[in-house]
Design a protein around this motif. Sequence first.
Motif, PDB file in Angstrom:
ATOM      1  N   VAL A  39     -14.342  15.065   3.443  1.00 17.50           N
ATOM      2  CA  VAL A  39     -14.571  14.123   4.532  1.00 17.50           C
ATOM      3  C   VAL A  39     -16.078  14.002   4.763  1.00 17.50           C
ATOM      4  O   VAL A  39     -16.801  14.987   4.709  1.00 17.50           O
ATOM      5  CB  VAL A  39     -13.882  14.617   5.831  1.00 17.50           C
ATOM      6  CG1 VAL A  39     -14.147  13.685   6.998  1.00 17.50           C
ATOM      7  CG2 VAL A  39     -12.392  14.787   5.614  1.00 17.50           C
ATOM      8  N   HIS A  62      -5.888   8.720   5.172  1.00 14.94           N
ATOM      9  CA  HIS A  62      -6.148   9.444   3.932  1.00 14.94           C
ATOM     10  C   HIS A  62      -5.839   8.537   2.739  1.00 14.94           C
ATOM     11  O   HIS A  62      -4.867   7.772   2.779  1.00 14.94           O
ATOM     12  CB  HIS A  62      -5.264  10.695   3.894  1.00 14.94           C
ATOM     13  CG  HIS A  62      -5.625  11.666   2.839  1.00 14.94           C
ATOM     14  ND1 HIS A  62      -5.230  11.515   1.539  1.00 14.94           N
ATOM     15  CD2 HIS A  62      -6.366  12.797   2.900  1.00 14.94           C
ATOM     16  CE1 HIS A  62      -5.694  12.529   0.829  1.00 14.94           C
ATOM     17  NE2 HIS A  62      -6.390  13.320   1.633  1.00 14.94           N
ATOM     18  N   TRP A  87     -12.876   9.416   4.255  1.00 19.01           N
ATOM     19  CA  TRP A  87     -12.378  10.306   3.213  1.00 19.01           C
ATOM     20  C   TRP A  87     -13.090   9.955   1.907  1.00 19.01           C
ATOM     21  O   TRP A  87     -13.349   8.789   1.631  1.00 19.01           O
ATOM     22  CB  TRP A  87     -10.879  10.105   2.991  1.00 19.01           C
ATOM     23  CG  TRP A  87     -10.021  10.494   4.149  1.00 19.01           C
ATOM     24  CD1 TRP A  87      -9.530   9.661   5.121  1.00 19.01           C
ATOM     25  CD2 TRP A  87      -9.535  11.792   4.463  1.00 19.01           C
ATOM     26  NE1 TRP A  87      -8.771  10.372   6.000  1.00 19.01           N
ATOM     27  CE2 TRP A  87      -8.742  11.683   5.617  1.00 19.01           C
ATOM     28  CE3 TRP A  87      -9.679  13.047   3.862  1.00 19.01           C
ATOM     29  CZ2 TRP A  87      -8.108  12.769   6.207  1.00 19.01           C
ATOM     30  CZ3 TRP A  87      -9.048  14.127   4.436  1.00 19.01           C
ATOM     31  CH2 TRP A  87      -8.270  13.990   5.596  1.00 19.01           C
TER      32      TRP A  87
END
Length: 156
Positions: A140, A68, A132
Amino acid sequence: SLIHKSGADVNVIAWNRLVSNLLASGGDDGAFSVWDLRNFQSPDPSKSPKPLARFHSHRTPITSLEWHPTDESMIAVSDDHGTYIYDLSIEEDDPDNHRNEEEADGGGVEGEIPPQLLFVHSGSEMTKEVHWHPQIPSCVATTSFSGFSVFIPSNL
């Protein structure tokens, strides 16, 4: 030395951009591991390095991994069947602390759903990449044989 216990090929790796010593790897055996590169070398060269965590819940090869962009503990993982979001900051409840060597390795039973798995997207066929969105933290995008998907997991 073996990175994946079964000797399977490592297909993908991903650096954690927020914690520079963390690297994730995914293999043909459907396992993905998180490594702390500060502890990657063993004093005994005959022993394989041990990952911080290893997940065996996938039954097909890992095709993509991406950390992330703003949460150091979250990672998106894909295999042929779908896309999975994990939060590695979640610790398994283990009040009795009875864990065998395989589980202590971060694994557990093959195919078992780990508590760190937050979300599954299985609306694509033969998923190949997961990314991401750089400005929308919970968004996503994936590519697959059936096209591409853009989604926001409901629980993030």
